[in-house]
Structure formats: C-alpha cells, structure tokens
Design a protein around this motif. Structure first.
Motif, short mmCIF file in Angstrom:
data_model
loop_
_atom_site.label_atom_id
_atom_site.label_comp_id
_atom_site.label_asym_id
_atom_site.label_seq_id
_atom_site.Cartn_x
_atom_site.Cartn_y
_atom_site.Cartn_z
N ILE A 105 20.14 -0.69 -7.78
CA ILE A 105 20.05 -1.91 -6.79
C ILE A 105 19.44 -1.92 -5.74
O ILE A 105 19.80 -1.40 -4.69
CB ILE A 105 21.35 -3.22 -6.93
N LEU A 106 18.25 -2.33 -5.20
CA LEU A 106 17.49 -2.09 -4.03
C LEU A 106 17.66 -3.62 -3.44
O LEU A 106 18.07 -4.75 -3.82
CB LEU A 106 15.40 -1.77 -4.13
N PRO A 107 17.76 -3.44 -1.72
CA PRO A 107 18.11 -4.36 -1.23
C PRO A 107 16.81 -5.26 -0.85
O PRO A 107 17.15 -6.27 -0.36
CB PRO A 107 18.18 -3.60 0.26
N HIS A 108 15.15 -4.61 -0.92
CA HIS A 108 13.86 -6.21 -1.31
C HIS A 108 13.90 -7.15 -1.80
O HIS A 108 15.32 -7.01 -2.98
CB HIS A 108 13.25 -5.06 -1.10
N ARG A 109 13.71 -7.99 -1.39
CA ARG A 109 13.45 -9.53 -1.84
C ARG A 109 12.20 -9.97 -2.11
O ARG A 109 12.26 -10.58 -2.43
CB ARG A 109 14.33 -10.37 -1.10
N ASP A 110 11.07 -9.24 -1.74
CA ASP A 110 9.95 -9.35 -1.52
C ASP A 110 9.77 -8.58 -3.23
O ASP A 110 9.79 -7.66 -2.79
CB ASP A 110 8.66 -9.18 -0.84
N ARG A 151 14.97 -9.00 -9.19
CA ARG A 151 15.57 -8.18 -9.35
C ARG A 151 16.88 -6.69 -9.86
O ARG A 151 16.58 -6.37 -9.48
CB ARG A 151 16.75 -8.10 -7.13
N HIS A 152 16.92 -7.94 -11.19
CA HIS A 152 17.81 -7.97 -11.94
C HIS A 152 16.93 -6.43 -12.99
O HIS A 152 17.38 -5.88 -13.27
CB HIS A 152 18.36 -8.63 -12.63
N MET A 153 15.96 -7.45 -13.33
CA MET A 153 15.14 -6.19 -14.09
C MET A 153 14.83 -4.85 -13.38
O MET A 153 14.36 -4.20 -13.92
CB MET A 153 14.00 -7.16 -14.63
N TYR A 154 14.70 -5.20 -11.99
CA TYR A 154 14.37 -3.67 -11.20
C TYR A 154 15.76 -3.11 -11.14
O TYR A 154 15.02 -1.46 -11.80
CB TYR A 154 13.53 -4.09 -10.01
N ALA A 155 16.65 -3.32 -10.97
CA ALA A 155 17.58 -2.44 -11.23
C ALA A 155 18.10 -2.05 -12.29
O ALA A 155 18.95 -0.93 -12.74
CB ALA A 155 19.37 -4.06 -10.47
N LEU A 156 17.75 -2.76 -13.51
CA LEU A 156 17.33 -1.97 -14.98
C LEU A 156 16.99 -0.70 -14.90
O LEU A 156 16.87 0.38 -15.81
CB LEU A 156 17.78 -3.23 -16.34
#
Length: 297
Positions: free
Chosen positions: A135-140, A125-130
């Motif tokens: 920061i997306l709320p999704h965890r899947d 999720r950190h990588m996707y945020a970068l």
C-alpha cells in the motif's frame, strides 16, 4: 413464445460454474426436441449430429461454413449463453450479442464508488496495492501511475532474464503492432487475450466497462483495470514463454502461439473466475452501503 417452449425457466447455470468456449464449424446450429444440436458433415459421406451442452458453456464460437436457426438463437438467449461468429482459426470476431445477467447490484456499487472522488481514489489505490504488493501512501493518481510504470519496466527486464530473451525495452506502435521485435509482439497479443478474458469477467457480473478507476478515456476502462491486475502473473507469463518458443525456432505465427498458450494458462489458473473474484474484491461488494464503504485502501 410459449412458456417452457425451449426449456425450463429455472434451468440457469451461473457462468462461474460453466466451462469456457466450444468451437463449431461447417454445420448448422439448430434445436431438436428442445435441445441444442449441431448438424455437421453434410458435405461428407458421414454426416453427424452433436448435442451441444449449451447450459454448461459460456460462449459458442461458430466458425466458417456454419449457420444458425432462429430457434437456436432463442434457446441461447434464454439460458444466457453467448454466441460469436468467428473467422478461420478464430482470428476475427464478427458478432457477439451483448447478453448480460439480470442483475444491477454490481453496477450500482461500481457507480457509487466511481462517482465519489475520494472513494474512487481509494479503489484505485487498492488496485495499485494488489499490483505492486504494498500500500503506497500517495493519493495522486499521476504519482501512482509513475511508480507503477517504473516497476513494470523492471518486471519486463526480470522476465526477459528469467526466460533468457534479449530485451530492448517496451515498444508499441498502435498503427502497426507487428512492426516490432518478437517479445513485444508476444506482449501485444497476450495483452489482447487477457483483456478479452477481463471483458468476459466484467460482463458476467454486469459491471460497467466504461467506469474505470485507473484508466479513464477508453470505453473499456474498467476492463483494462482488471486486465492490469493480471499483467505480471498471466500476461507476461504467456508473452515471454511464447517469445522463447519463437526465438528457439518455432515457425508458428506469434498470434497463434499466444492463443494456444493463453488457452492453457487460462484453464490451469482459472483466470476468468479469478478475475470475477478480483472485481468483487476491488468493488467491495460484500460491504453494505453504510458500513466501512468510506475506508481507504
């Protein structure tokens, strides 16, 4: 081997402080008086000898017509300088010794995060945020991959409009990467160049290439993770600027244009050093094992 035979044991320069590559061809890489030299031009009327600053570069590329002595290999190994034998114009790489820094802290940290499912998702999720700027709320991960894929399609279109290039979507045949239009060929070659830079960054920290947080199946999964962090700012910049040159009539092959542009961009943007910083950031190497390591991105 006698201690100090080929240089001081403490004469080590971190790769982050070195220059990138040096290209040598048609000569012999050897050791003279304990220093690395390249004896070139034997076939010409004016042969010459160059002293090679082996502690100031990360890798030496030996082109066609070159040879290397046993002493030279020992000197390179002692100072952590890589060597690769390459073909004409560097199009093919025949060998590259897997020399690694003498450290395990980054690899242990990576394995610790990767081995815990919750923390692994947190790093992803950190990588996707970068990559996405939020920061997306999704965890899947499948959901995140879908969101990222849609945004990448939009970025391709924006980049094509920015450079004034016709764009008919991303097309890539792994079995025949050249069987596509110019922009897609340029993206293929640019992606390969950026993945090569990411591989150097991962190796320089002795991280584990196979343990990716977003990519999973590839033996270079973590390399692909890091390369993707630079897709928008580096890969596509290289690809679309090259595609514009080719469409405007530059007769140079796409792969050669990409290599030239990548060399310029890597140097100006200090890409490999930036990748090293990103690896430390996503692995949170500054955190102690018990302080804040379970927090989500």
């Amino acid at each position: 081997m006698l201690k100090g035979r080929l240089g001081l044991e403490t004469a080590r320069v971190p790769h982050a402080d070195r220059h990138g590559l040096i290209w040598l061809e048609r000569g012999e890489l050897c050791v003279i008086d304990g220093c690395l030299h390249f004896m070139a031009g034997k076939e010409s009327l004016k042969p010459y000898v160059l002293q090679v600053p082996h502690q100031a570069v990360s890798m030496i590329l030996l082109g066609p017509g070159s040879s290397v002595t046993h002493d030279a290999l020992r000197l390179l190994a002692r100072h952590g300088t890589l060597m690769a034998a390459v073909g004409q114009d560097g199009v093919r790489t025949y060998t590259a010794p897997p020399l690694l820094p003498d450290r395990s802290d980054v690899a242990r940290r990576q394995a610790e995060l990767w081995g815990n499912p919750r923390r692994r998702v947190s790093v992803a999720r950190h990588m996707y945020a970068l990559r996405l700027g939020e920061i997306l709320p999704h965890r899947d991960l499948d959901t995140l991959r879908g969101i990222e894929g849609a945004r990448v399609k939009a970025i391709y279109r924006l980049m094509a409009d920015k450079y004034g290039i016709p764009w008919d979507g991303r097309h890539y045949d792994r079995n025949n990467p050249e069987a596509t239009d110019i922009p897609n060929q340029a993206i293929n070659h640019a992606a390969t160049a950026v993945q090569g830079a990411a591989a150097i960054a991962v190796q320089s920290l002795a991280a584990i290439p196979q343990l990716g947080f977003i990519h999973e199946d590839s033996g270079q999964a973590f390399v692909l993770d890091i390369a993707d962090l630079f897709r928008d700012t580096v890969t596509l910049q290289i690809a679309f600027s090259v595609a514009k040159k080719a469409i405007n009539g530059d007769q140079t092959s796409i792969d050669r244009l990409v290599r030239r542009e990548a060399s310029t961009v890597f140097r100006k943007q200090d890409v490999i050093a930036s990748m090293i910083d990103k690896i430390k950031q996503v692995l949170r190497t500054e955190e102690s094992d018990g302080a804040g390591s379970d927090s989500d991105a």
